[in-house]
Motif scaffolding. Structure first.
Motif, PDB file in Angstrom:
ATOM      1  N   ARG A 139      59.538  42.137  42.838  1.00  0.00           N
ATOM      2  CA  ARG A 139      60.495  41.461  41.973  1.00  0.00           C
ATOM      3  C   ARG A 139      59.813  40.359  41.171  1.00  0.00           C
ATOM      4  O   ARG A 139      60.094  40.190  39.993  1.00  0.00           O
ATOM      5  CB  ARG A 139      61.632  40.882  42.803  1.00  0.00           C
ATOM      6  CG  ARG A 139      62.687  40.195  41.969  1.00  0.00           C
ATOM      7  CD  ARG A 139      63.935  39.951  42.779  1.00  0.00           C
ATOM      8  NE  ARG A 139      64.559  41.192  43.186  1.00  0.00           N
ATOM      9  CZ  ARG A 139      65.680  41.269  43.888  1.00  0.00           C
ATOM     10  NH1 ARG A 139      66.287  40.174  44.279  1.00  0.00           N
ATOM     11  NH2 ARG A 139      66.200  42.426  44.209  1.00  0.00           N
ATOM     12  N   SER A 140      58.964  39.609  41.799  1.00  0.00           N
ATOM     13  CA  SER A 140      58.197  38.589  41.088  1.00  0.00           C
ATOM     14  C   SER A 140      56.712  38.828  41.356  1.00  0.00           C
ATOM     15  O   SER A 140      56.319  39.054  42.498  1.00  0.00           O
ATOM     16  CB  SER A 140      58.599  37.187  41.535  1.00  0.00           C
ATOM     17  OG  SER A 140      58.314  36.980  42.893  1.00  0.00           O
ATOM     18  N   TYR A 141      55.937  38.798  40.311  1.00  0.00           N
ATOM     19  CA  TYR A 141      54.519  39.125  40.447  1.00  0.00           C
ATOM     20  C   TYR A 141      53.741  38.556  39.270  1.00  0.00           C
ATOM     21  O   TYR A 141      54.317  38.134  38.263  1.00  0.00           O
ATOM     22  CB  TYR A 141      54.321  40.655  40.492  1.00  0.00           C
ATOM     23  CG  TYR A 141      54.842  41.330  39.245  1.00  0.00           C
ATOM     24  CD1 TYR A 141      56.113  41.882  39.215  1.00  0.00           C
ATOM     25  CD2 TYR A 141      54.073  41.383  38.076  1.00  0.00           C
ATOM     26  CE1 TYR A 141      56.611  42.467  38.063  1.00  0.00           C
ATOM     27  CE2 TYR A 141      54.571  41.960  36.925  1.00  0.00           C
ATOM     28  CZ  TYR A 141      55.842  42.496  36.926  1.00  0.00           C
ATOM     29  OH  TYR A 141      56.333  43.079  35.793  1.00  0.00           O
ATOM     30  N   CYS A 142      52.461  38.593  39.419  1.00  0.00           N
ATOM     31  CA  CYS A 142      51.545  38.234  38.343  1.00  0.00           C
ATOM     32  C   CYS A 142      50.476  39.328  38.281  1.00  0.00           C
ATOM     33  O   CYS A 142      49.894  39.675  39.321  1.00  0.00           O
ATOM     34  CB  CYS A 142      50.894  36.880  38.614  1.00  0.00           C
ATOM     35  SG  CYS A 142      49.642  36.375  37.418  1.00  0.00           S
ATOM     36  N   VAL A 143      50.239  39.877  37.116  1.00  0.00           N
ATOM     37  CA  VAL A 143      49.181  40.874  36.938  1.00  0.00           C
ATOM     38  C   VAL A 143      48.267  40.410  35.813  1.00  0.00           C
ATOM     39  O   VAL A 143      48.681  39.643  34.943  1.00  0.00           O
ATOM     40  CB  VAL A 143      49.738  42.279  36.609  1.00  0.00           C
ATOM     41  CG1 VAL A 143      50.447  42.868  37.809  1.00  0.00           C
ATOM     42  CG2 VAL A 143      50.658  42.233  35.409  1.00  0.00           C
ATOM     43  N   GLY A 144      47.043  40.873  35.856  1.00  0.00           N
ATOM     44  CA  GLY A 144      46.140  40.407  34.822  1.00  0.00           C
ATOM     45  C   GLY A 144      44.851  41.184  34.726  1.00  0.00           C
ATOM     46  O   GLY A 144      44.577  42.099  35.515  1.00  0.00           O
ATOM     47  N   TRP A 145      44.076  40.812  33.732  1.00  0.00           N
ATOM     48  CA  TRP A 145      42.742  41.358  33.490  1.00  0.00           C
ATOM     49  C   TRP A 145      41.711  40.263  33.677  1.00  0.00           C
ATOM     50  O   TRP A 145      41.912  39.132  33.201  1.00  0.00           O
ATOM     51  CB  TRP A 145      42.645  41.925  32.078  1.00  0.00           C
ATOM     52  CG  TRP A 145      43.458  43.154  31.871  1.00  0.00           C
ATOM     53  CD1 TRP A 145      44.721  43.240  31.372  1.00  0.00           C
ATOM     54  CD2 TRP A 145      43.050  44.493  32.171  1.00  0.00           C
ATOM     55  NE1 TRP A 145      45.128  44.544  31.350  1.00  0.00           N
ATOM     56  CE2 TRP A 145      44.124  45.340  31.827  1.00  0.00           C
ATOM     57  CE3 TRP A 145      41.891  45.069  32.688  1.00  0.00           C
ATOM     58  CZ2 TRP A 145      44.057  46.729  31.990  1.00  0.00           C
ATOM     59  CZ3 TRP A 145      41.825  46.437  32.846  1.00  0.00           C
ATOM     60  CH2 TRP A 145      42.901  47.259  32.499  1.00  0.00           C
ATOM     61  N   PHE A 146      40.620  40.636  34.314  1.00  0.00           N
ATOM     62  CA  PHE A 146      39.512  39.732  34.580  1.00  0.00           C
ATOM     63  C   PHE A 146      38.214  40.435  34.199  1.00  0.00           C
ATOM     64  O   PHE A 146      38.200  41.658  34.045  1.00  0.00           O
ATOM     65  CB  PHE A 146      39.494  39.332  36.063  1.00  0.00           C
ATOM     66  CG  PHE A 146      40.755  38.641  36.497  1.00  0.00           C
ATOM     67  CD1 PHE A 146      41.911  39.361  36.770  1.00  0.00           C
ATOM     68  CD2 PHE A 146      40.797  37.266  36.611  1.00  0.00           C
ATOM     69  CE1 PHE A 146      43.082  38.721  37.139  1.00  0.00           C
ATOM     70  CE2 PHE A 146      41.960  36.615  36.990  1.00  0.00           C
ATOM     71  CZ  PHE A 146      43.111  37.352  37.251  1.00  0.00           C
ATOM     72  N   ARG A 147      37.142  39.677  34.043  1.00  0.00           N
ATOM     73  CA  ARG A 147      35.874  40.323  33.690  1.00  0.00           C
ATOM     74  C   ARG A 147      34.699  39.569  34.294  1.00  0.00           C
ATOM     75  O   ARG A 147      34.774  38.352  34.523  1.00  0.00           O
ATOM     76  CB  ARG A 147      35.721  40.407  32.170  1.00  0.00           C
ATOM     77  CG  ARG A 147      35.580  39.068  31.464  1.00  0.00           C
ATOM     78  CD  ARG A 147      35.595  39.255  29.958  1.00  0.00           C
ATOM     79  NE  ARG A 147      35.405  37.988  29.245  1.00  0.00           N
ATOM     80  CZ  ARG A 147      35.524  37.840  27.925  1.00  0.00           C
ATOM     81  NH1 ARG A 147      35.835  38.903  27.161  1.00  0.00           N
ATOM     82  NH2 ARG A 147      35.332  36.671  27.366  1.00  0.00           N
ATOM     83  N   SER A 148      33.634  40.347  34.525  1.00  0.00           N
ATOM     84  CA  SER A 148      32.369  39.783  35.009  1.00  0.00           C
ATOM     85  C   SER A 148      31.279  40.229  34.059  1.00  0.00           C
ATOM     86  O   SER A 148      30.941  41.416  34.015  1.00  0.00           O
ATOM     87  CB  SER A 148      32.061  40.278  36.424  1.00  0.00           C
ATOM     88  OG  SER A 148      33.013  39.817  37.355  1.00  0.00           O
ATOM     89  N   GLY A 149      30.735  39.265  33.321  1.00  0.00           N
ATOM     90  CA  GLY A 149      29.610  39.561  32.452  1.00  0.00           C
ATOM     91  C   GLY A 149      28.306  39.489  33.216  1.00  0.00           C
ATOM     92  O   GLY A 149      28.282  38.999  34.350  1.00  0.00           O
ATOM     93  N   PRO A 150      27.216  39.939  32.614  1.00  0.00           N
ATOM     94  CA  PRO A 150      25.909  39.908  33.293  1.00  0.00           C
ATOM     95  C   PRO A 150      25.551  38.496  33.769  1.00  0.00           C
ATOM     96  O   PRO A 150      25.499  37.567  32.964  1.00  0.00           O
ATOM     97  CB  PRO A 150      24.938  40.374  32.200  1.00  0.00           C
ATOM     98  CG  PRO A 150      25.782  41.175  31.257  1.00  0.00           C
ATOM     99  CD  PRO A 150      27.127  40.519  31.262  1.00  0.00           C
ATOM    100  N   GLY A 151      25.376  38.338  35.059  1.00  0.00           N
ATOM    101  CA  GLY A 151      25.000  37.044  35.620  1.00  0.00           C
ATOM    102  C   GLY A 151      26.090  36.000  35.595  1.00  0.00           C
ATOM    103  O   GLY A 151      25.817  34.805  35.799  1.00  0.00           O
TER     104      GLY A 151
END
Length: 127
Positions: free
Chosen positions: A30-42
Motif C-alpha cells: 500500500r505504501s512503498y518507495c521504488v527507485g533507480w540507483f547506479r554504480s559507476g566505475p570505482g
C-alpha cells in the motif's frame, strides 16, 4: 521475497536515449518507495530517481531535466527514461524497492532503506 529484473540497458553515444524497465514479481504494498540507483566505475552506489506510492518523485541533481521515472502498477513495471545521455552516466543501473513507507529525502538518502534489489544492468555512454 520480491524479485526485480532490469532490462533495456546497452551502449549509446553521447546525446542518445535509453529506457530502462524493472519488472517486479509482485507489487502489492500500500505504501512503498521504488527507485533507480547506479554504480559507476570505482564509485559508490548512488541514487538516481525515486517515486513512491503517493506519486512523489525525486531526482539526483545531475539528471534533472534529462531522466524521467514512472511506474505502471498494473503491469508491475518501473521505468527510467534517460535522454541526453552523457559519458558520466555510464554505470551499472539497479532498481530497488522499499516495501514499508514512503520515499523520505533525496534518492541517495533512500538507498539504505531499500529491501529488495535487482541484479543490475549496464549502461555505457561513449563520447
Amino acid at each position: 521475497v520480491v524479485q526485480l529484473v532490469e532490462s533495456g540497458g546497452g551502449s549509446v553515444q553521447t546525446g542518445g536515449s535509453l529506457r530502462l524497465s524493472c519488472e517486479f514479481s509482485t507489487w502489492r504494498y500500500r505504501s512503498y518507495c521504488v527507485g533507480w540507483f547506479r554504480s559507476g566505475p570505482g564509485k559508490e552506489r548512488e541514487g538516481v530517481a525515486t517515486i513512491d506510492s503517493d506519486g512523489t518523485i525525486a531526482y539526483r541533481e545531475s539528471v534533472k531535466g534529462r531522466f524521467s521515472i514512472s511506474q505502471d502498477k498494473a503491469k508491475k513495471i518501473l521505468y527510467l527514461q534517460m535522454d541526453s545521455l552523457k559519458p558520466e552516466d555510464t554505470a551499472m543501473y539497479y532498481c530497488a524497492l522499499d516495501k514499508v513507507g514512503y520515499c523520505d529525502g533525496t534518492p541517495d538518502e533512500t538507498r539504505d532503506g531499500m529491501d529488495f534489489w535487482g541484479e543490475g544492468i549496464q549502461v555505457t555512454v561513449s563520447s
